[in-house]
Enzyme design. Sequence first.
Site, short mmCIF file in Angstrom:
data_model
loop_
_atom_site.label_atom_id
_atom_site.label_comp_id
_atom_site.label_asym_id
_atom_site.label_seq_id
_atom_site.Cartn_x
_atom_site.Cartn_y
_atom_site.Cartn_z
CB ALA A 229 -0.94 -0.01 1.21
CE1 TYR B 244 7.82 0.04 -5.45
CE2 TYR B 244 5.70 -0.23 -6.53
CZ TYR B 244 7.07 -0.13 -6.60
OH TYR B 244 7.70 -0.20 -7.82
CE LYS C 166 29.19 -20.07 -25.83
NZ LYS C 166 28.03 -20.43 -25.00
NE ARG D 245 21.87 -16.38 -32.76
CZ ARG D 245 21.43 -17.52 -33.26
NH1 ARG D 245 20.34 -18.08 -32.75
NH2 ARG D 245 22.06 -18.12 -34.25
CD GLU E 127 24.16 -13.68 -23.99
OE1 GLU E 127 23.88 -14.89 -23.91
OE2 GLU E 127 24.56 -13.16 -25.04
CB CYS F 32 2.67 -45.52 3.28
SG CYS F 32 2.93 -46.78 2.00
CB CYS G 98 5.37 -47.96 -2.48
SG CYS G 98 4.06 -47.77 -1.25
#
Length: 687
Positions: A35, A37, A119, A140, A182, A419, A434
């Site tokens: 609120a 903000y 890279k 890209r 990038e 179990c 199981c």
Amino acid sequence: MKKADAPARARELRDRIRAADHAYYVLDQPLLADAEYDRLMHELQALEADHPELVTADSPTQRVSGAPSERFERVVHREPMLSLGNVQSDDELQEFDARVRRLLGLPDGEPVGYVVEPKLDGLAVELVYRDGAFTSGSTRGDGVNGEDVTANLRVVGGLGANRGVPHALEGRPPPRVEVRGEVLLFKEHFEAMNRQLVRAGEAPFANPRNAAAGTLRQLDWRVTARRPLSFIAYEALLPGDDPWRTHWEKLEELAAWGFETNAENRRCRGLAEVLAYRDRMAERRFELPYDTDGIVVKVDDLDWRRRLGAASKFPRWAVAFKYPPQEEATRIRRIWASVGRTGVLTPVVDFDPVRLSGAMVARATLHNEDEMRRKDILEGDWVLVRRAGEVIPEVVKPLPERRTGAEQPFRFPAECPVCGARVVREEGEKVYRCTGAACPAQLVGRLCHFAQRRALDIEGLGEKLAAGLVERGQVKDFADLYAVPFEVWQQLFSRPRKEQDAGAARELPEKSAQNMVAALERSRKTTLRRFLFALGIPQVGEATAATLARHFGGLARVMDADEEALKGVRDVGPETAAEIRAWTQEPQNRRVVERLLAAGVTPEAEVVEARGPFAGKTVVLTGGLSTMSRDDAKAEIERRGGRVSGSVSRKTDLVVAGEDAGSKLEKARSLGVRIAGEEEFVRLLKE
């Protein structure tokens, strides 16, 4: 407010909002309640409306406006964004250097000047600036065509990271320039974002690259704005002749315009200096603030670049060197059995934590007992571990020379560790199961499978939330998810907070619960193939679910089909037909389906193209695609009437080979199966 006071107040509001964004989204430490903000943002918007001269390009109010996009428009790159050829050895680097020297006609002994850089493991994009102002941006894509993600790129770096996309260039930029670089997530930001996702009950991302790519391709720019993406520039292109003589001059100009460039970039004179840089970066790669899997080597002289030109896919003046996978030795602490949604017990290996590819890893899975025996893995062993594909932890092999004699083979339990039901391994099967029909671990697994992105795509419903629902007795089958009270979701999202966080903490569980209810509401509208896959019918994976949906065209026809009708479906053999029939005739399963329909879940058959290059074809995907995820590619093929298989055989019609394609590509070549690269695949999708 007096006009003279407006500039100072606008600066104060912008600074407070940026600080709150950085604290919440990057540091994971909220400063303001929602609120408060919103109040600050509304005040700044009103102030800028009254005083337009105060609006700055980087103001929080100017990040972007408008509703979420329904799709991305296609963008044609003025110059292709070519990918780079990969090398993985000194010999291959020497071959690259020799080829450059030969094509340039350089005399023996004259070194080539290179620019080398880490890279980056993110998503390549292109930004277009006119008269210094950011006007458009795209991915890209396939190198020729990209996707218009301008709205999302406007908010990259809007969280105070100082590595964003500048809205206005500094200095004296040219009338038009295309900047390439990038989009990525730095490690600290990735970890903070994942903590926030987990806190909200959502599934964390597997790695920074997936997170960056997925975030930038969000149709709703507001999702992108909430995540701490960064941008690092590495190329600038002008419509006419370049005023620069070298690539290094370009990088200096990019920095002068206000772009973040990589501080690890270096100039090298000759191959020996390149190799020395490679070795230094290999030692430091995990200390860097971002993920990197190699280095990029580029010819520095731009005139030489023009002379070298490009092949069909790669420029001849650049190459990427990729590091080999990192392996570390560690000691197994224990091996234990994890119970999945179908009751299968999977051996899990816990070992002493080791740092692999920049992350601490302490656990890996073995597929089954046979794999464990084949690899000769014993409890207490010293083993080599790595992250397959730099992502998934994997036990490579034991180190038998370090055995003391105290190591022991792992034996599967006779009773389920969750179990207590009997555990069996049926004749002819590789796995233990199981037998407990009401096993909580199986139910949690089934709920996670039902909610996953490729099934009903209930965003935010992960293992912890599913376990919480099961523990509280709120959910006994899929249909119960749609009847969970809002208050229960709030309780599940609540967690202890520090006192100073109280303002934000009160709102977080309610907002997260609202998001979960909205995700459940969205999941009610789905496709028949997703619905069939989500049900977890034995031997019905995504491909079989899609085939059943296409063949029968409706849920009722699938539920009522007898074995003979099922065996008439392409690629559904007698065993699978028997499993499907047994599942659909089980009264409890039919009740769950009826309750899902009553809850408003509406699985609709998709319209599948009967003609086109994929109709009726079996396609195999191998390697990574830069234009789309593997799941998206699969969905596109199936929408066009094709079937995606996980293995290559003589029945395969087409293999789509992306980057780092492996053994499937080799098998396709040996069998003479048609192979398409990514560019051809994208073209076929458009036919």
